[in-house]
Design a protein around this motif. Structure first.
Motif, PDB file in Angstrom:
ATOM      1  N   LYS A  53       0.831  -1.211   0.000  1.00  0.00           N
ATOM      2  CA  LYS A  53       0.000   0.000   0.000  1.00  0.00           C
ATOM      3  C   LYS A  53       0.864   1.259   0.000  1.00  0.00           C
ATOM      4  O   LYS A  53       0.545   2.244  -0.688  1.00  0.00           O
ATOM      5  CB  LYS A  53      -0.928  -0.005   1.212  1.00  0.00           C
ATOM      6  CG  LYS A  53      -2.109  -0.964   1.107  1.00  0.00           C
ATOM      7  CD  LYS A  53      -3.014  -0.826   2.316  1.00  0.00           C
ATOM      8  CE  LYS A  53      -4.250  -1.704   2.190  1.00  0.00           C
ATOM      9  NZ  LYS A  53      -5.147  -1.570   3.383  1.00  0.00           N
ATOM     10  N   ASP A  86      -7.747   9.009  -2.128  1.00  0.00           N
ATOM     11  CA  ASP A  86      -8.807   9.562  -1.303  1.00  0.00           C
ATOM     12  C   ASP A  86      -8.169  10.387  -0.185  1.00  0.00           C
ATOM     13  O   ASP A  86      -6.999  10.230   0.131  1.00  0.00           O
ATOM     14  CB  ASP A  86      -9.661   8.436  -0.709  1.00  0.00           C
ATOM     15  CG  ASP A  86     -10.410   7.680  -1.792  1.00  0.00           C
ATOM     16  OD1 ASP A  86     -10.641   8.281  -2.854  1.00  0.00           O
ATOM     17  OD2 ASP A  86     -10.739   6.502  -1.574  1.00  0.00           O
ATOM     18  N   SER A 121      -6.513   3.902  -1.471  1.00  0.00           N
ATOM     19  CA  SER A 121      -7.743   3.209  -1.074  1.00  0.00           C
ATOM     20  C   SER A 121      -7.844   1.778  -1.588  1.00  0.00           C
ATOM     21  O   SER A 121      -8.789   1.071  -1.253  1.00  0.00           O
ATOM     22  CB  SER A 121      -8.957   3.997  -1.569  1.00  0.00           C
ATOM     23  OG  SER A 121      -8.908   4.143  -2.983  1.00  0.00           O
ATOM     24  N   GLY A 122      -6.899   1.338  -2.384  1.00  0.00           N
ATOM     25  CA  GLY A 122      -6.932  -0.037  -2.881  1.00  0.00           C
ATOM     26  C   GLY A 122      -6.779  -0.103  -4.391  1.00  0.00           C
ATOM     27  O   GLY A 122      -6.932   0.890  -5.099  1.00  0.00           O
ATOM     28  N   ASP A 133      -7.625  -1.253  -8.272  1.00  0.00           N
ATOM     29  CA  ASP A 133      -8.737  -1.610  -9.160  1.00  0.00           C
ATOM     30  C   ASP A 133      -8.670  -3.086  -9.522  1.00  0.00           C
ATOM     31  O   ASP A 133      -9.690  -3.768  -9.632  1.00  0.00           O
ATOM     32  CB  ASP A 133      -8.666  -0.809 -10.479  1.00  0.00           C
ATOM     33  CG  ASP A 133      -8.940   0.656 -10.295  1.00  0.00           C
ATOM     34  OD1 ASP A 133      -9.580   1.019  -9.293  1.00  0.00           O
ATOM     35  OD2 ASP A 133      -8.511   1.450 -11.162  1.00  0.00           O
ATOM     36  N   LYS A 183      -9.727  -2.428  -3.878  1.00  0.00           N
ATOM     37  CA  LYS A 183     -10.807  -1.510  -3.557  1.00  0.00           C
ATOM     38  C   LYS A 183     -12.064  -2.321  -3.256  1.00  0.00           C
ATOM     39  O   LYS A 183     -12.141  -3.522  -3.551  1.00  0.00           O
ATOM     40  CB  LYS A 183     -11.086  -0.583  -4.743  1.00  0.00           C
ATOM     41  CG  LYS A 183     -10.029   0.468  -5.002  1.00  0.00           C
ATOM     42  CD  LYS A 183     -10.455   1.343  -6.177  1.00  0.00           C
ATOM     43  CE  LYS A 183      -9.452   2.468  -6.417  1.00  0.00           C
ATOM     44  NZ  LYS A 183      -9.822   3.314  -7.582  1.00  0.00           N
ATOM     45  N   THR A 184     -13.063  -1.659  -2.730  1.00  0.00           N
ATOM     46  CA  THR A 184     -14.317  -2.362  -2.435  1.00  0.00           C
ATOM     47  C   THR A 184     -14.880  -3.027  -3.675  1.00  0.00           C
ATOM     48  O   THR A 184     -15.452  -4.115  -3.602  1.00  0.00           O
ATOM     49  CB  THR A 184     -15.353  -1.386  -1.849  1.00  0.00           C
ATOM     50  OG1 THR A 184     -14.804  -0.768  -0.686  1.00  0.00           O
ATOM     51  CG2 THR A 184     -16.641  -2.102  -1.483  1.00  0.00           C
ATOM     52  N   ASP A 185     -14.731  -2.374  -4.831  1.00  0.00           N
ATOM     53  CA  ASP A 185     -15.227  -2.936  -6.073  1.00  0.00           C
ATOM     54  C   ASP A 185     -14.096  -3.434  -6.965  1.00  0.00           C
ATOM     55  O   ASP A 185     -14.250  -3.590  -8.174  1.00  0.00           O
ATOM     56  CB  ASP A 185     -16.063  -1.905  -6.840  1.00  0.00           C
ATOM     57  CG  ASP A 185     -15.338  -0.578  -6.994  1.00  0.00           C
ATOM     58  OD1 ASP A 185     -14.138  -0.515  -6.687  1.00  0.00           O
ATOM     59  OD2 ASP A 185     -15.981   0.413  -7.426  1.00  0.00           O
ATOM     60  N   GLY A 186     -12.941  -3.727  -6.374  1.00  0.00           N
ATOM     61  CA  GLY A 186     -11.802  -4.230  -7.140  1.00  0.00           C
ATOM     62  C   GLY A 186     -11.956  -5.693  -7.501  1.00  0.00           C
ATOM     63  O   GLY A 186     -12.756  -6.429  -6.901  1.00  0.00           O
TER      64      GLY A 186
END
Length: 412
Positions: free
Chosen positions: A221, A236, A245-246, A248, A278-281
């Motif tokens: 990270k 972010d 934030s993570g 993709d 990411k949350t949607d990664g």
């Protein structure tokens, strides 16, 4: 733990399986046995060789067509003596294969630092650098757009990166993208850093040492955040400070996941990746196609072989042997111990000056789709798509399906 104790391989789409037989009368029966009773037709002969007569047939089974080369060889006693040149006698089998080996050949898995193939980036790139990495990065971007958060690719984590092919291609294609390439082989790390520095966008690529069974999440990270400051595009903000934030997209390509031999190691890897996304990664895996497991090819210890010209040099070819008759396959663990050989030859077929033929044993775990689904569930991820190649238009069941591509997403 050295998940890169052996090379990661991907064969050209048109695979050629070398079946060694002792007479022309055995060609038809051998090909039929290879095809498991499927439709077979002869498409030509490669002619006489020093080892015998080679004929080529096409085997079509369950909609998948494979080119099979049947080689008639003269029966002879074979010792375990290692041969030089572009042929080697193997074991007690009455057959000769094309690959060359050296007197230092080992039949046991080696560490990444001592691997004669993965420890030599030049040889590795010559043998496996034939892929269209720009097209594959476009595929990854389309997968992220459809199954991830949408929009252009802005970050990628390449696990088992080797020369960092996908990382460098990603940042070159997408101006706002950053990449972190992780590997644990010193020679490959050095080569990846060299390639990144030679590119025009090397400041957006971080090459770090790491083991995919024990990823250093905070370190990765931190490297990503440092690179993201260059783009100022997707950090972010919290308490007035930028933070990463993570990713993709995370990738484990070129069969690297096959070196997750133990279930515990695979779970550890998947859980770490889930925390880095990411949350949607999404996580994109490239694995062997299940056809290779269920058609009996592995159990029968059949092998593949291919050759390719090296760059624009039509006088130099690299010969690759991927598996050999007699390689051990464990039906309980689905682990195969493949013989892998690489030889660089000139226009006459003699070893090229400066290149020593190499051979080693590759231990690979053959993961199935249900197992990947279970690993995902244990790691808070779910399977959202599968493909038969690094192309969205090729489904897993397509006749041109070459590998099994599995896309997982965080399940929250």
């Amino acid at each position: 733990k050295h998940h890169h104790s052996v090379p990661r391989l991907r064969r050209p789409r048109h695979r050629r399986v070398m079946l060694l037989v002792r007479s022309m009368s055995q060609l038809a029966s051998t090909a039929t046995r290879a095809g498991r009773g499927c439709g077979i037709r002869t498409v030509g002969s490669l002619g006489n060789t020093q080892q015998g007569v080679v004929s080529t047939v096409r085997v079509k089974c369950a909609g998948r067509e494979r080119r099979v080369s049947c080689q008639a060889v003269s029966p002879r006693p074979v010792s375990t003596t290692t041969c030089r040149g572009n042929a080697t006698a193997t074991g007690s089998r009455n057959a000769v294969t094309f690959s060359a080996v050296t007197d230092t050949t080992s039949k046991h898995p080696q560490s990444s630092s001592s691997s004669p193939i993965y420890g030599d980036p030049t040889l590795y790139e010559m043998a496996f650098g034939f892929r269209d990495f720009d097209a594959e990065v476009s595929f990854l971007s389309r997968v992220c757009e459809k199954h991830g958060g949408g929009g252009a690719l802005t970050s990628i984590l390449e696990i088992g990166a080797g020369p960092a092919w996908h990382s460098i291609a990603s940042v070159a294609k997408f101006p706002d993208c950053i990449a972190v390439a992780v590997d644990n082989a010193p020679a490959m790390i050095a080569r990846a850093k060299e390639r990144a520095s030679e590119s025009t966008c090397g400041e957006r690529v971080a090459v770090v040492e790491g083991d995919m069974t024990n990823l250093d999440i905070e370190s990765i990270k931190a490297e990503a955040q440092a690179r993201s400051l260059v783009t100022q595009n997707f950090c972010d903000s919290t308490e007035g400070k930028p933070f990463f934030s993570g990713f993709d997209c995370a990738t484990i390509l070129l069969g690297t996941a096959a070196h997750l031999i133990r279930a515990d190691d695979a779970i550890s890897c998947f859980k770490s990746v889930a925390q880095l996304l990411k949350t949607d990664g999404v996580l994109v895996l490239e694995l062997e196609h299940p056809f290779d497991l269920f058609d009996g090819q592995l159990l029968d210890a059949q092998g593949d072989a291919w050759d390719r010209e090296v760059g624009d040099d039509k006088n130099t070819k690299v010969l690759v042997e991927w598996g050999r008759e007699g390689d051990h396959f464990d039906v309980e663990t689905h682990v195969v111990e493949r013989t892998v050989g690489i030889n660089v030859v000139d226009e006459k077929g003699s070893p090229k000056n400066g290149f020593v033929p190499v051979e080693e044993t590759v231990r690979c775990k053959i993961w199935t789709a249900p197992e990947i689904t279970l690993l995902g569930k244990l790691s808070s991820m779910k399977v959202v798509a599968t493909f038969g190649d690094m192309a969205t238009e090729i489904p897993l069941c397509h006749e041109d399906a070459h590998n099994m591509i599995v896309v997982l997403k965080r399940d929250e």
